[in-house]
Design a protein around this motif. Structure first.
Motif, mmCIF file in Angstrom:
data_model
loop_
_atom_site.group_PDB
_atom_site.id
_atom_site.type_symbol
_atom_site.label_atom_id
_atom_site.label_comp_id
_atom_site.label_asym_id
_atom_site.label_seq_id
_atom_site.Cartn_x
_atom_site.Cartn_y
_atom_site.Cartn_z
ATOM 1 N N VAL A 250 1.409 -1.023 -0.064
ATOM 2 C CA VAL A 250 -0.159 -0.122 0.128
ATOM 3 C C VAL A 250 0.986 0.866 0.056
ATOM 4 C CG1 VAL A 250 -2.103 1.132 1.220
ATOM 5 C CG2 VAL A 250 -1.931 -1.334 1.332
ATOM 6 N N PRO A 251 0.949 1.956 -0.995
ATOM 7 C CA PRO A 251 1.009 3.129 -0.945
ATOM 8 C C PRO A 251 1.574 4.179 0.227
ATOM 9 C CG PRO A 251 -0.307 3.539 -3.100
ATOM 10 C CD PRO A 251 -0.408 2.049 -2.026
ATOM 11 N N GLU A 252 2.426 4.463 0.948
ATOM 12 C CA GLU A 252 2.685 6.010 1.833
ATOM 13 C C GLU A 252 2.423 6.772 1.117
ATOM 14 O OE1 GLU A 252 4.268 3.522 5.571
ATOM 15 O OE2 GLU A 252 5.271 5.585 5.090
ATOM 16 N N TYR A 253 1.891 7.762 2.017
ATOM 17 C CA TYR A 253 2.070 9.698 1.416
ATOM 18 C C TYR A 253 2.976 10.348 2.601
ATOM 19 C CZ TYR A 253 -0.170 7.632 -2.113
ATOM 20 O OH TYR A 253 -0.804 6.597 -3.771
ATOM 21 N N TYR A 254 3.720 11.269 2.475
ATOM 22 C CA TYR A 254 3.860 11.967 3.288
ATOM 23 C C TYR A 254 3.169 13.443 2.880
ATOM 24 C CZ TYR A 254 8.012 9.569 4.126
ATOM 25 O OH TYR A 254 8.322 8.032 3.980
ATOM 26 N N LEU B 247 8.316 13.260 9.127
ATOM 27 C CA LEU B 247 7.318 13.893 8.630
ATOM 28 C C LEU B 247 5.796 12.993 8.215
ATOM 29 C CD1 LEU B 247 8.412 15.309 5.180
ATOM 30 C CD2 LEU B 247 6.903 16.343 7.777
ATOM 31 N N PRO B 248 4.786 13.282 8.719
ATOM 32 C CA PRO B 248 3.101 12.814 9.755
ATOM 33 C C PRO B 248 2.798 11.795 8.130
ATOM 34 C CG PRO B 248 2.787 14.625 9.621
ATOM 35 C CD PRO B 248 3.796 14.146 9.141
ATOM 36 N N ARG B 249 2.690 10.807 8.244
ATOM 37 C CA ARG B 249 2.105 9.974 6.413
ATOM 38 C C ARG B 249 1.064 8.818 7.117
ATOM 39 N NH1 ARG B 249 6.976 5.248 6.902
ATOM 40 N NH2 ARG B 249 8.198 7.060 8.627
ATOM 41 N N PHE B 250 0.146 8.870 5.990
ATOM 42 C CA PHE B 250 -1.017 8.403 5.632
ATOM 43 C C PHE B 250 -0.632 7.632 4.514
ATOM 44 C CE2 PHE B 250 -1.122 12.673 3.741
ATOM 45 C CZ PHE B 250 -1.863 12.140 2.475
ATOM 46 N N THR B 251 -2.094 6.957 4.560
ATOM 47 C CA THR B 251 -1.985 5.727 3.782
ATOM 48 C C THR B 251 -3.975 6.308 2.735
ATOM 49 O OG1 THR B 251 -2.902 3.961 4.583
ATOM 50 C CG2 THR B 251 -0.371 3.963 4.458
#
Length: 115
Positions: free
Chosen positions: A8-12, A109-113
């Motif tokens: 699952v790609p993670e985004y910053y 940095l905060p990450r979210f998927t």
């Protein structure tokens, strides 16, 4: 996770100003590297710096430089009983140190998927 599953790609989450700064810095570093490589290839004499100058250029202390040398991140040559470093090796080490610094900043940095 098995090999058949795709990660699952993670985004910053990063602000526009910080993103522009990262892009500008990356562009300038890439252009500087190309220029320096050209200068090194055109020089008929190798360019070497003393350990003191390397520390000054990289903004590190002697202990950090010694650790880099022991981990074989940079090669030293001995000339008149002092360590000398090839300018091209210095450039590669600088790039590695900057990459590690960037990776440390990104890891905080905060990450979210998105699913």
């Amino acid at each position: 996770m098995s090999e058949s599953q795709t990660p699952v790609p993670e985004y910053y989450l990063i602000g526009t100003h910080e993103f522009e700064h990262l892009l500008r810095t990356n562009y300038l570093l890439a252009q500087s590297m190309l220029l320096f490589q050209h200068l090194c290839s055109q020089s008929d004499r190798p360019m070497f710096l003393s350990a003191r100058k390397v520390c000054e250029v990289l903004g590190i202390d002697n202990n950090q430089l010694e650790q880099c040398r022991k981990r074989r991140l940079i090669k030293a040559r001995t000339f008149q009983q002092q360590f000398m470093y090839d300018a091209y090796d210095l450039l590669r080490l600088s790039e590695q140190l900057n990459l590690r610094k960037l990776q440390r900043k990104l890891s905080r940095l905060p990450r979210f998927t998105i699913r």
